[in-house]
Design a protein around this motif. Sequence first.
Motif, PDB file in Angstrom:
ATOM      1  N   LEU A   1      81.899  63.509  48.171  1.00 29.05           N
ATOM      2  CA  LEU A   1      82.354  63.532  48.163  1.00 29.05           C
ATOM      3  C   LEU A   1      83.399  62.499  48.252  1.00 29.05           C
ATOM      4  O   LEU A   1      83.943  60.971  48.425  1.00 29.05           O
ATOM      5  N   THR A   2      82.965  61.381  49.760  1.00 24.66           N
ATOM      6  CA  THR A   2      83.626  60.486  50.006  1.00 24.66           C
ATOM      7  C   THR A   2      82.948  58.822  48.822  1.00 24.66           C
ATOM      8  O   THR A   2      83.462  57.991  48.798  1.00 24.66           O
ATOM      9  N   GLU A   3      81.378  59.675  49.017  1.00 21.88           N
ATOM     10  CA  GLU A   3      81.044  58.785  47.387  1.00 21.88           C
ATOM     11  C   GLU A   3      81.298  58.627  46.480  1.00 21.88           C
ATOM     12  O   GLU A   3      81.877  57.540  45.775  1.00 21.88           O
ATOM     13  N   MET A   4      81.476  59.440  45.831  1.00 25.20           N
ATOM     14  CA  MET A   4      82.250  59.705  44.914  1.00 25.20           C
ATOM     15  C   MET A   4      83.325  58.750  44.699  1.00 25.20           C
ATOM     16  O   MET A   4      83.794  57.963  43.549  1.00 25.20           O
ATOM     17  N   ASN A   5      84.898  59.155  45.720  1.00 23.96           N
ATOM     18  CA  ASN A   5      85.944  58.740  45.654  1.00 23.96           C
ATOM     19  C   ASN A   5      85.865  57.968  45.589  1.00 23.96           C
ATOM     20  O   ASN A   5      86.371  56.581  45.128  1.00 23.96           O
ATOM     21  N   SER A   6      84.745  56.364  46.291  1.00 27.90           N
ATOM     22  CA  SER A   6      84.994  55.458  46.536  1.00 27.90           C
ATOM     23  C   SER A   6      84.070  54.214  45.168  1.00 27.90           C
ATOM     24  O   SER A   6      84.260  53.643  45.069  1.00 27.90           O
ATOM     25  N   LEU A   7      83.124  54.672  44.725  1.00 32.79           N
ATOM     26  CA  LEU A   7      82.730  54.971  43.338  1.00 32.79           C
ATOM     27  C   LEU A   7      83.647  54.643  41.503  1.00 32.79           C
ATOM     28  O   LEU A   7      84.149  53.811  41.639  1.00 32.79           O
ATOM     29  N   ILE A   8      84.760  55.597  42.139  1.00 36.67           N
ATOM     30  CA  ILE A   8      86.022  56.197  41.652  1.00 36.67           C
ATOM     31  C   ILE A   8      87.318  54.753  41.539  1.00 36.67           C
ATOM     32  O   ILE A   8      87.637  54.209  40.689  1.00 36.67           O
ATOM     33  N   VAL A   9      87.384  54.618  42.787  1.00 34.76           N
ATOM     34  CA  VAL A   9      88.036  53.932  43.174  1.00 34.76           C
ATOM     35  C   VAL A   9      87.840  52.435  42.949  1.00 34.76           C
ATOM     36  O   VAL A   9      88.281  51.468  42.731  1.00 34.76           O
ATOM     37  N   SER A  10      86.626  52.016  43.039  1.00 38.36           N
ATOM     38  CA  SER A  10      85.745  50.729  43.100  1.00 38.36           C
ATOM     39  C   SER A  10      85.818  50.323  41.681  1.00 38.36           C
ATOM     40  O   SER A  10      86.394  49.269  40.648  1.00 38.36           O
ATOM     41  N   THR A  11      86.743  51.093  40.343  1.00 41.66           N
ATOM     42  CA  THR A  11      87.081  50.967  38.800  1.00 41.66           C
ATOM     43  C   THR A  11      88.356  51.072  38.635  1.00 41.66           C
ATOM     44  O   THR A  11      89.091  50.225  38.051  1.00 41.66           O
ATOM     45  N   TYR A  12      89.079  50.773  39.773  1.00 39.79           N
ATOM     46  CA  TYR A  12      90.588  50.825  39.670  1.00 39.79           C
ATOM     47  C   TYR A  12      91.187  49.438  39.432  1.00 39.79           C
ATOM     48  O   TYR A  12      90.975  48.391  40.479  1.00 39.79           O
ATOM     49  N   GLU A  13      91.957  48.311  38.554  1.00 35.62           N
ATOM     50  CA  GLU A  13      92.625  47.147  39.008  1.00 35.62           C
ATOM     51  C   GLU A  13      93.704  47.406  38.146  1.00 35.62           C
ATOM     52  O   GLU A  13      94.021  48.495  37.773  1.00 35.62           O
TER      53      GLU A  13
ATOM     54  N   THR B   1      94.339  50.665  33.979  1.00 38.23           N
ATOM     55  CA  THR B   1      93.924  51.710  34.340  1.00 38.23           C
ATOM     56  C   THR B   1      92.752  52.795  33.634  1.00 38.23           C
ATOM     57  O   THR B   1      92.706  53.767  33.835  1.00 38.23           O
ATOM     58  N   GLY B   2      92.477  52.235  32.732  1.00 35.64           N
ATOM     59  CA  GLY B   2      92.052  52.726  31.645  1.00 35.64           C
ATOM     60  C   GLY B   2      90.834  52.819  32.082  1.00 35.64           C
ATOM     61  O   GLY B   2      90.133  54.348  31.948  1.00 35.64           O
ATOM     62  N   ASP B   3      89.488  51.607  32.557  1.00 35.67           N
ATOM     63  CA  ASP B   3      88.067  52.277  33.411  1.00 35.67           C
ATOM     64  C   ASP B   3      88.805  53.202  34.298  1.00 35.67           C
ATOM     65  O   ASP B   3      87.980  54.361  34.607  1.00 35.67           O
ATOM     66  N   LEU B   4      89.458  53.506  35.131  1.00 35.69           N
ATOM     67  CA  LEU B   4      90.441  53.702  36.670  1.00 35.69           C
ATOM     68  C   LEU B   4      90.065  55.773  35.597  1.00 35.69           C
ATOM     69  O   LEU B   4      89.150  56.876  35.688  1.00 35.69           O
ATOM     70  N   ALA B   5      90.634  55.533  34.518  1.00 40.60           N
ATOM     71  CA  ALA B   5      90.787  57.407  33.835  1.00 40.60           C
ATOM     72  C   ALA B   5      89.330  57.449  32.988  1.00 40.60           C
ATOM     73  O   ALA B   5      89.262  58.477  33.391  1.00 40.60           O
TER      74      ALA B   5
ATOM     75  N   SER C   1      93.278  61.225  47.579  1.00 38.83           N
ATOM     76  CA  SER C   1      93.406  60.237  48.312  1.00 38.83           C
ATOM     77  C   SER C   1      94.642  58.801  47.378  1.00 38.83           C
ATOM     78  O   SER C   1      94.708  59.249  46.357  1.00 38.83           O
ATOM     79  N   THR C   2      95.045  57.905  47.710  1.00 38.36           N
ATOM     80  CA  THR C   2      96.047  57.364  46.688  1.00 38.36           C
ATOM     81  C   THR C   2      96.095  55.822  46.468  1.00 38.36           C
ATOM     82  O   THR C   2      94.638  55.578  47.186  1.00 38.36           O
ATOM     83  N   ILE C   3      95.796  55.531  44.898  1.00 39.43           N
ATOM     84  CA  ILE C   3      95.333  54.482  44.512  1.00 39.43           C
ATOM     85  C   ILE C   3      96.721  54.060  43.870  1.00 39.43           C
ATOM     86  O   ILE C   3      97.187  54.421  42.956  1.00 39.43           O
ATOM     87  N   GLY C   4      96.994  53.203  44.720  1.00 35.89           N
ATOM     88  CA  GLY C   4      98.062  51.934  43.562  1.00 35.89           C
ATOM     89  C   GLY C   4      99.396  53.480  43.561  1.00 35.89           C
ATOM     90  O   GLY C   4      99.411  53.955  44.927  1.00 35.89           O
ATOM     91  N   PRO C   5      99.810  53.182  42.646  1.00 37.05           N
ATOM     92  CA  PRO C   5     100.583  54.415  42.288  1.00 37.05           C
ATOM     93  C   PRO C   5     100.618  56.228  41.948  1.00 37.05           C
ATOM     94  O   PRO C   5     101.119  56.573  41.838  1.00 37.05           O
TER      95      PRO C   5
END
Length: 464
Positions: free
Chosen positions: A58-70, A74-78, A139-143
């Motif tokens: 879960l931690t690794e997946m969460n970190s991978l997803i968070v790394s796509t956030y700008e 937010t398009g890449d994140l979504a 976890s929280t990513i920006g807003p």
Amino acid sequence: MISGRSHLSASFSSLRRSTPFRLAVTFGVLFVVTFFLSGAIIYHMLDLGLSRDLEQSLTEMNSLIVSTYEPSDTGDLANTLNNYASFQSTSDGLYSLTDHAGNKLAGNFAAPPIPNGVYTVSSRDVGLKGHERYRMRVSTIGPYSLVVAENFNDVDEMLRIVLVSFEWAGAIVVATAIGGGVFLAVRAQARLDRVALTMNEVSHGALDARIPISGRGDDLDTVAIQINAALGRLQTLVESMRQVSADIAHDLKTPLNRLRLTLDAAVAGNDRQADVSALLDEARSESDRINATFEALLRISQIEAGARKERFEPTDLDAVLAVISEVYADVAEDAQKSLTITARCPAIIHGDRDLLTQLIANLVENAINHCPDGTDIAIALRCRGGRAILSVADTGPGIPAGEREKVFRRLYRLDKSRTTPGSGLGLSLVKAIAELHAAEISMADNHPGLIVSIGFPLSPAERS
């Protein structure tokens, strides 16, 4: 049928009270308890390990997803979140991206407001149908609020397989412990029953009964061998006592009758006013011989009981032979016989000097008293294999092979020796002294004559 059941019930009740069965049950219970405790620890460690691996995933997946956030896009994140969600149904994994108002922006479900952290939740806890369990990370990513969860199905299935396997293994272990315990208990009890049966036979007079030896060389065999040795010694002692009783009744009957006749003659002579001093002297001499016989019997019994062992000390057999030579050289010469002594080694043994002197003296006196004129008597001492071998040989008539063991019995005398002085206890005393010193005694043909050999264990210092 009832009788058979009663017999089985009695057998089981007897087995249940036996020490081997109780020991088997005790060790069986300890083995089973140890197995279950070990299994519980293994199960707990496996559960912790799988949960830790799931959290790391879960931690690794969460970190991978968070790394796509700008922050500006937010398009890449979504898109990343939707890609993960497209490969799994809600029963396999949960993905959610919501804004501060709780609106779903991406994922395969709309997560309710949940504080940041790691949780174990069920489907109903997050508003879904079914009875699935998830490990969830919030976890929280920006807003935005990001929820990633993986199903416990694989972990639960693996733990279930382990638990079922452990239950089957536990059943096999319990069955094996019970069956093996009963088998070993029955087997050990059977051997103990044979010991009890043998001792019961001995107690009822069967002194030749012995405990069977299995040949496995285990502790029960060792105990059985020691008990058999003790029973052999007991049989020998009892038979010896029986023989002594018979010999006393037979051999002392004549001197006692002779004493009675002498006393009767003295009484009759006294009534006639005759001189009876010679008869009284003869009666006194006869009573002295009888007393000497009983004193010899008592001394043999004391020696066989080990009463003289406290007087043991390092004893030089050469010095003992020197005393024998000094005392008996002239005696043998006066009896028209020759005595020679040859010592080929220094021999120090642990023993009683007086008894050892008596042993050699008895053998020499036997040769002097029972051999014809011109007999050569030779005493030799040599060391071999950690033992001092003392031999007394003569060139006389010897002893027939069939009589050589009998002459060591108390009061036993050869037919040709019954006309000579003696009580038949000299060789019995020799054997008793030899056994007290853990020595081996044997007789053999000297061609002509007899040779008596006695092997004494040397003192430890002499062996080295």
